[in-house]
Structures are given as structure tokens and as C-alpha cells.
Design an enzyme around this catalytic site. Sequence first.
Site, PDB file in Angstrom:
ATOM      1  N   THR A 129       0.806  -1.221   0.000  1.00  0.00           N
ATOM      2  CA  THR A 129       0.000   0.000   0.000  1.00  0.00           C
ATOM      3  C   THR A 129       0.840   1.272   0.000  1.00  0.00           C
ATOM      4  OG1 THR A 129      -1.448   1.313   1.456  1.00  0.00           O
ATOM      5  CG2 THR A 129      -0.133  -0.356   2.538  1.00  0.00           C
ATOM      6  N   GLU A 131       0.341   3.510   1.957  1.00  0.00           N
ATOM      7  CA  GLU A 131       0.489   3.892   3.368  1.00  0.00           C
ATOM      8  C   GLU A 131       1.849   3.463   3.926  1.00  0.00           C
ATOM      9  OE1 GLU A 131      -1.678   5.621   5.680  1.00  0.00           O
ATOM     10  OE2 GLU A 131      -2.433   6.286   3.763  1.00  0.00           O
ATOM     11  N   TYR A 154      -1.509   0.549  10.900  1.00  0.00           N
ATOM     12  CA  TYR A 154      -1.810  -0.145   9.629  1.00  0.00           C
ATOM     13  C   TYR A 154      -0.584  -0.143   8.733  1.00  0.00           C
ATOM     14  CZ  TYR A 154      -3.607  -0.758   4.859  1.00  0.00           C
ATOM     15  OH  TYR A 154      -3.802  -1.167   3.561  1.00  0.00           O
ATOM     16  N   LYS A 158       1.641  -3.351   7.492  1.00  0.00           N
ATOM     17  CA  LYS A 158       1.795  -3.628   6.057  1.00  0.00           C
ATOM     18  C   LYS A 158       3.271  -3.637   5.643  1.00  0.00           C
ATOM     19  CE  LYS A 158      -2.301  -4.222   4.118  1.00  0.00           C
ATOM     20  NZ  LYS A 158      -2.631  -5.324   3.201  1.00  0.00           N
TER      21      LYS A 158
HETATM   22  P1  NAP Z   1     -11.652  -4.205   2.315  1.00  0.00           P
HETATM   23  O1  NAP Z   1     -12.801  -3.850   1.421  1.00  0.00           O
HETATM   24  O2  NAP Z   1     -11.590  -3.650   3.682  1.00  0.00           O
HETATM   25  O3  NAP Z   1     -11.640  -5.823   2.408  1.00  0.00           O
HETATM   26  C1  NAP Z   1     -10.806  -6.463   3.335  1.00  0.00           C
HETATM   27  C2  NAP Z   1     -11.067  -7.961   3.248  1.00  0.00           C
HETATM   28  O4  NAP Z   1     -10.214  -8.624   4.180  1.00  0.00           O
HETATM   29  C3  NAP Z   1     -12.503  -8.385   3.609  1.00  0.00           C
HETATM   30  O5  NAP Z   1     -12.862  -9.455   2.784  1.00  0.00           O
HETATM   31  C4  NAP Z   1     -12.350  -8.851   5.047  1.00  0.00           C
HETATM   32  O6  NAP Z   1     -13.322  -9.790   5.439  1.00  0.00           O
HETATM   33  C5  NAP Z   1     -10.993  -9.522   4.967  1.00  0.00           C
HETATM   34  N1  NAP Z   1     -10.355  -9.686   6.270  1.00  0.00           N
HETATM   35  C6  NAP Z   1     -10.045  -8.739   7.185  1.00  0.00           C
HETATM   36  N2  NAP Z   1      -9.426  -9.293   8.255  1.00  0.00           N
HETATM   37  C7  NAP Z   1      -9.356 -10.626   8.016  1.00  0.00           C
HETATM   38  C8  NAP Z   1      -8.845 -11.735   8.728  1.00  0.00           C
HETATM   39  N3  NAP Z   1      -8.283 -11.581   9.924  1.00  0.00           N
HETATM   40  N4  NAP Z   1      -8.951 -12.958   8.180  1.00  0.00           N
HETATM   41  C9  NAP Z   1      -9.527 -13.132   6.960  1.00  0.00           C
HETATM   42  N5  NAP Z   1     -10.048 -12.126   6.238  1.00  0.00           N
HETATM   43  C10 NAP Z   1      -9.960 -10.888   6.752  1.00  0.00           C
HETATM   44  O7  NAP Z   1     -10.274  -3.883   1.597  1.00  0.00           O
HETATM   45  P2  NAP Z   1      -9.971  -3.551   0.058  1.00  0.00           P
HETATM   46  O8  NAP Z   1     -10.156  -2.106  -0.162  1.00  0.00           O
HETATM   47  O9  NAP Z   1     -10.670  -4.545  -0.800  1.00  0.00           O
HETATM   48  O10 NAP Z   1      -8.396  -3.812   0.025  1.00  0.00           O
HETATM   49  C11 NAP Z   1      -7.865  -5.101  -0.275  1.00  0.00           C
HETATM   50  C12 NAP Z   1      -6.448  -5.184   0.246  1.00  0.00           C
HETATM   51  O11 NAP Z   1      -5.644  -4.189  -0.388  1.00  0.00           O
HETATM   52  C13 NAP Z   1      -6.272  -4.937   1.735  1.00  0.00           C
HETATM   53  O12 NAP Z   1      -5.199  -5.744   2.174  1.00  0.00           O
HETATM   54  C14 NAP Z   1      -5.893  -3.486   1.838  1.00  0.00           C
HETATM   55  O13 NAP Z   1      -5.167  -3.251   3.023  1.00  0.00           O
HETATM   56  C15 NAP Z   1      -5.053  -3.329   0.598  1.00  0.00           C
HETATM   57  N6  NAP Z   1      -5.033  -2.019  -0.051  1.00  0.00           N
HETATM   58  C16 NAP Z   1      -6.201  -1.388  -0.349  1.00  0.00           C
HETATM   59  C17 NAP Z   1      -6.149  -0.182  -1.027  1.00  0.00           C
HETATM   60  C18 NAP Z   1      -7.405   0.551  -1.422  1.00  0.00           C
HETATM   61  O14 NAP Z   1      -7.316   1.739  -1.745  1.00  0.00           O
HETATM   62  N7  NAP Z   1      -8.552  -0.109  -1.453  1.00  0.00           N
HETATM   63  C19 NAP Z   1      -4.908   0.367  -1.408  1.00  0.00           C
HETATM   64  C20 NAP Z   1      -3.746  -0.335  -1.086  1.00  0.00           C
HETATM   65  C21 NAP Z   1      -3.815  -1.538  -0.428  1.00  0.00           C
HETATM   66  P3  NAP Z   1     -14.748  -9.340   6.075  1.00  0.00           P
HETATM   67  O15 NAP Z   1     -15.611  -8.985   4.894  1.00  0.00           O
HETATM   68  O16 NAP Z   1     -15.162 -10.556   6.793  1.00  0.00           O
HETATM   69  O17 NAP Z   1     -14.470  -8.153   6.958  1.00  0.00           O
HETATM   70  O1  F7E Z   2      -8.887   8.371   4.041  1.00  0.00           O
HETATM   71  C1  F7E Z   2      -9.118  11.829   5.159  1.00  0.00           C
HETATM   72  C2  F7E Z   2      -8.219  10.884   5.934  1.00  0.00           C
HETATM   73  O2  F7E Z   2      -9.934   6.365   5.059  1.00  0.00           O
HETATM   74  C3  F7E Z   2      -8.374   9.185   3.009  1.00  0.00           C
HETATM   75  C4  F7E Z   2      -7.291   2.281   2.645  1.00  0.00           C
HETATM   76  O3  F7E Z   2      -7.839   1.571   1.571  1.00  0.00           O
HETATM   77  O4  F7E Z   2      -6.073   3.723   1.148  1.00  0.00           O
HETATM   78  C5  F7E Z   2      -7.016   3.714   2.210  1.00  0.00           C
HETATM   79  O5  F7E Z   2      -6.525   4.441   3.328  1.00  0.00           O
HETATM   80  C6  F7E Z   2      -8.044  10.555   3.552  1.00  0.00           C
HETATM   81  C7  F7E Z   2      -7.219  10.520   4.845  1.00  0.00           C
HETATM   82  O6  F7E Z   2      -8.325   6.127   3.124  1.00  0.00           O
HETATM   83  C8  F7E Z   2     -12.403  11.666   6.671  1.00  0.00           C
HETATM   84  O7  F7E Z   2      -7.646  11.545   7.061  1.00  0.00           O
HETATM   85  C9  F7E Z   2     -11.024  13.211   6.019  1.00  0.00           C
HETATM   86  O8  F7E Z   2      -6.220  11.488   4.771  1.00  0.00           O
HETATM   87  O9  F7E Z   2     -10.551   7.013   2.696  1.00  0.00           O
HETATM   88  P1  F7E Z   2      -9.520   6.936   3.759  1.00  0.00           P
HETATM   89  P2  F7E Z   2      -6.785   5.999   3.534  1.00  0.00           P
HETATM   90  O10 F7E Z   2      -6.568   6.279   4.959  1.00  0.00           O
HETATM   91  O11 F7E Z   2      -5.988   6.781   2.547  1.00  0.00           O
HETATM   92  C10 F7E Z   2      -4.788   3.141   1.473  1.00  0.00           C
HETATM   93  C11 F7E Z   2      -3.948   3.190   0.234  1.00  0.00           C
HETATM   94  C12 F7E Z   2      -4.912   1.794   2.079  1.00  0.00           C
HETATM   95  O12 F7E Z   2      -4.045   0.961   1.930  1.00  0.00           O
HETATM   96  C13 F7E Z   2      -5.991   1.610   3.091  1.00  0.00           C
HETATM   97  O13 F7E Z   2      -6.285   0.212   3.262  1.00  0.00           O
HETATM   98  O14 F7E Z   2      -9.257  11.206   3.885  1.00  0.00           O
HETATM   99  N1  F7E Z   2     -10.458  12.018   5.761  1.00  0.00           N
HETATM  100  N2  F7E Z   2     -12.235  13.021   6.588  1.00  0.00           N
HETATM  101  C14 F7E Z   2     -11.277  11.037   6.133  1.00  0.00           C
HETATM  102  N3  F7E Z   2     -11.168   9.689   6.080  1.00  0.00           N
HETATM  103  C15 F7E Z   2     -12.208   8.946   6.541  1.00  0.00           C
HETATM  104  N4  F7E Z   2     -12.138   7.596   6.468  1.00  0.00           N
HETATM  105  N5  F7E Z   2     -13.327   9.536   7.089  1.00  0.00           N
HETATM  106  C16 F7E Z   2     -13.472  10.889   7.185  1.00  0.00           C
HETATM  107  O15 F7E Z   2     -14.472  11.384   7.665  1.00  0.00           O
END
Ligand code: NAP
Ligand code: F7E
Length: 344
Positions: A129, A131, A154, A158
Site C-alpha cells: 500500500t 500507506e 496499519y 503492512k
Molecule cells: P476491504 O474492502 O476492507 O476488504 C478487506 C477484506 O479482508 C474483507 O474481505 C475482510 O473480510 C478480509 N479480512 C479482514 N481481516 C481478516 C482476517 N483476519 N482474516 C480473513 N479475512 C480478513 O479492503 P480492500 O479495499 O478490498 O483492500 C484489499 C487489500 O488491499 C487490503 O489488504 C488493503 O489493506 C489493501 N489495499 C487497499 C487499497 C485501497 O485503496 N482499497 C490500497 C492499497 C492496499 P470481512 O468482509 O469478513 O471483513
Molecule cells: O482516508 C481523510 C483521511 O480512510 C483518506 C485504505 O484503503 O487507502 C485507504 O486508506 C483521507 C485521509 O483512506 C475523513 O484523514 C477526512 O487522509 O478514505 P480513507 P486511507 O486512509 O488513505 C490506502 C492506500 C490503504 O491501503 C488503506 O487500506 O481522507 N479524511 N475526513 C477522512 N477519512 C475517513 N475515512 N473519514 C473521514 O471522515
Amino acid sequence: MSAKRALITGITGQDGSYLAEFLLDKGYEVHGLVRRTSSFNRQRIDDLYFKKHKDAWLHYGDMTDMNSLLHVVSVCKPDEVYNLAAQSHVQISFEVPYYTALSDAIGVQNLLESIRILGLHSKFYQASTSELFSGAPGEAPQNEKTPFKPRSPYGVAKLYGYEISRIYREAYGFFVCNGILFNHESPRRGSNFVTRKITRGVVDVVQGKQDHIPLGNLHAHRDWGYAPEYVESMYLMLQQPTPEDYVVATGETHSVREFAEKAFAHAGIEVRWEGEGVEEKGIDTKTGKAVVVVDPQFFRPNEVDHLCGDASYAKEKLGWQPTVTFEALVSLMMEAELKGEGTL
Ligand code: NAP
Ligand code: F7E
């Protein structure tokens, strides 16, 4: 020739659901890891053709439970493993740092160890990620060579996942790729991530269900792409002759404030900003009412301020390139929200 078998952890999540569809369309046999929950959480995969597909299988397990991973991996014997399971919410990781470390750091090791102990040669995708980066403005655009300095439980969990994956590649010759993906969104995004919170909030404000959207840091900049395009990059990484790590991003960055403006504009509401810091408000220029207010409960103890990725290596090696612009992303999410199509 028999179909390739993929195991997807996190299949019930945003990315897992899109990846499952993508691989099934490619003719894969897809196995997914699901957790036992008291109420069903399979909206993202159930109503899609996953449920009816003859090549799709779900297995109970948990990243923190090595026994279950050993069992699932031994039953599936996957050609490719996509490790997407994680406690993926950055702010929540400050509240549950121990659990986040167990699932996002040790969980990766549990899965790699399962493959190693069983003597399999599964290719492995690790969901790394943006992050991992500190987000210091001077560092952007971030690429594969930008130093890591995570700013949350987080991010540091990661980082362990990233490094242990690299170590299995070097020590045991595993085919392991880290996809360093920047934020990617869709109508299936969880509703406590900022993009979905905003698109849902705009529709609720328009329909009179809530007066305003409470938000945290409006200044944060993110590089937001479209999730279905990003899952394709995961597949492409595992089809290369050698395993490598790749940044996947759009190369454009926008603030949370801009996302909110665009989403309201899509619903015909023009927003002007008044005040500063916690007093800042987004005002509907027609009615004079506040439709966005700053609520400090959404501030993080530590923030990644500025993310903008440089995906030129992924373009060169994988031929991967995003096509959905920021404007198009906001529009498609708003359209889905207005039609009630987003995941709850
Ligand atoms: P998400 O919608 O939050 O989905 C997370 C998945 O992980 C869900 O299926 C959840 O199951 C499962 N999970 C969580 N804890 C678990 C555990 N202990 N054992 C088994 N399954 C578990 O995340 P996403 O946005 O699809 O992201 C997919 C992956 O990419 C994650 O690893 C995230 O950190 C990473 N990532 C995401 C982004 C992004 O912008 N979306 C960017 C960079 C990296 P439940 O449905 O049961 O909760
Ligand atoms: O926040 C700001 C917050 O929670 C984005 C995950 O998929 O992407 C995701 O992480 C920004 C941050 O995503 C609110 O402070 C303001 O600066 O949508 P977010 P994230 O933290 O960037 C990375 C790549 C991952 O890997 C993660 O799994 O938005 N923000 N106001 C807020 N964020 C939230 N959630 N809620 C607010 O009200």
C-alpha cells in the site's frame, strides 16, 4: 488443460470481489477465504454471478488462524494466491493496533508459511500500500525507490507484510510480488472510507436524510483510482517471468475538499468554503446551509498528508495504465449512489 486455481483472501472486500469476477472471466477456478460472521457479509459477491458459478468456492478461515490457512491451502493447492485480507482502515488501526498487526503482518507470514510447509509453488500477490510512505510533500511522486516511513499501525503492519514477502522471495525463491497500490475506489468501497462516505452523504443530504457530512482532514491529498482497473494489475504481476514489486497509481492527486466539491456538484449543489481549521464549513451557495462540517473525531493521531504515485514502472513492464480520471471516478460513484447501487 485444466483451469488455473486462484486462492483469494479478502474475497468479500472491495478488491477481492472485483478480482474474483476478473479471474472467473479468465477461466480460473476461484477459491475464496471467508470469515464466519453472525450476519452474512457477502453483498459484494453474493448477487454477482459468484454464487452461481461452478468454478467458485468459499472456505472458512482467518488470517490470524494458521490451522485454517494450512487447511485451506492444502485443499485448494492454488497456482496463484492473492493475499488481499486485511484490517484495512487506517484510522481504526490506531484503535486496534494489536489486531491490525496480527491480521496484516503475522497473517501474511502465516499464509506464506502454509505454502512453504506444504511444499507448494504457488505464486503470491501481497496487497501492499501507499500507506508505507510518509506522505511528506517533498517526496511526491512516490515510486518503488521512495523510502518507506509508515505513519500508522496499519502502515507498519503492512511494512512487515511487504518485507516478509520479499524475504520469502529471496530466501526460498518464492514467486512473490508486492503491489504498492495507491487508493482505489468504487461503488463497492466500504462506507467509512472518505470517498464512499462523501458520495453516500451527498445523496443523504439531497434526500433530506442528513443535514451535512461530518469530515476530518479536508487538506489531505490522495491519488484516487478506480478499483476494477487496479485488480487487473495484480493479475498482470503474477504473469511476468520474474517476481517484482510495482507501484500502481494514477499520477494525479486531489484533496478531500476537492472530492467533496465534485460530488456535490454532480448533485447540482455548488459548495463554497468558509472558516478555517475545525471551524471550516462547506456552504451550499443557494441555501446558505452548511453541507460539510469539520468533526475532529475523524482526525487521525498521525496523518499521511500527500500521496501521488508514479506508476511508470508498471506501465513499462506490465503495460498497465489507468483510464478512469478523478472526475470520471467521482461521477461513476455518484451515479451508482443515486441509483442505490453501492454496497451498504
Ligand atoms: P476491504 O474492502 O476492507 O476488504 C478487506 C477484506 O479482508 C474483507 O474481505 C475482510 O473480510 C478480509 N479480512 C479482514 N481481516 C481478516 C482476517 N483476519 N482474516 C480473513 N479475512 C480478513 O479492503 P480492500 O479495499 O478490498 O483492500 C484489499 C487489500 O488491499 C487490503 O489488504 C488493503 O489493506 C489493501 N489495499 C487497499 C487499497 C485501497 O485503496 N482499497 C490500497 C492499497 C492496499 P470481512 O468482509 O469478513 O471483513
Ligand atoms: O482516508 C481523510 C483521511 O480512510 C483518506 C485504505 O484503503 O487507502 C485507504 O486508506 C483521507 C485521509 O483512506 C475523513 O484523514 C477526512 O487522509 O478514505 P480513507 P486511507 O486512509 O488513505 C490506502 C492506500 C490503504 O491501503 C488503506 O487500506 O481522507 N479524511 N475526513 C477522512 N477519512 C475517513 N475515512 N473519514 C473521514 O471522515
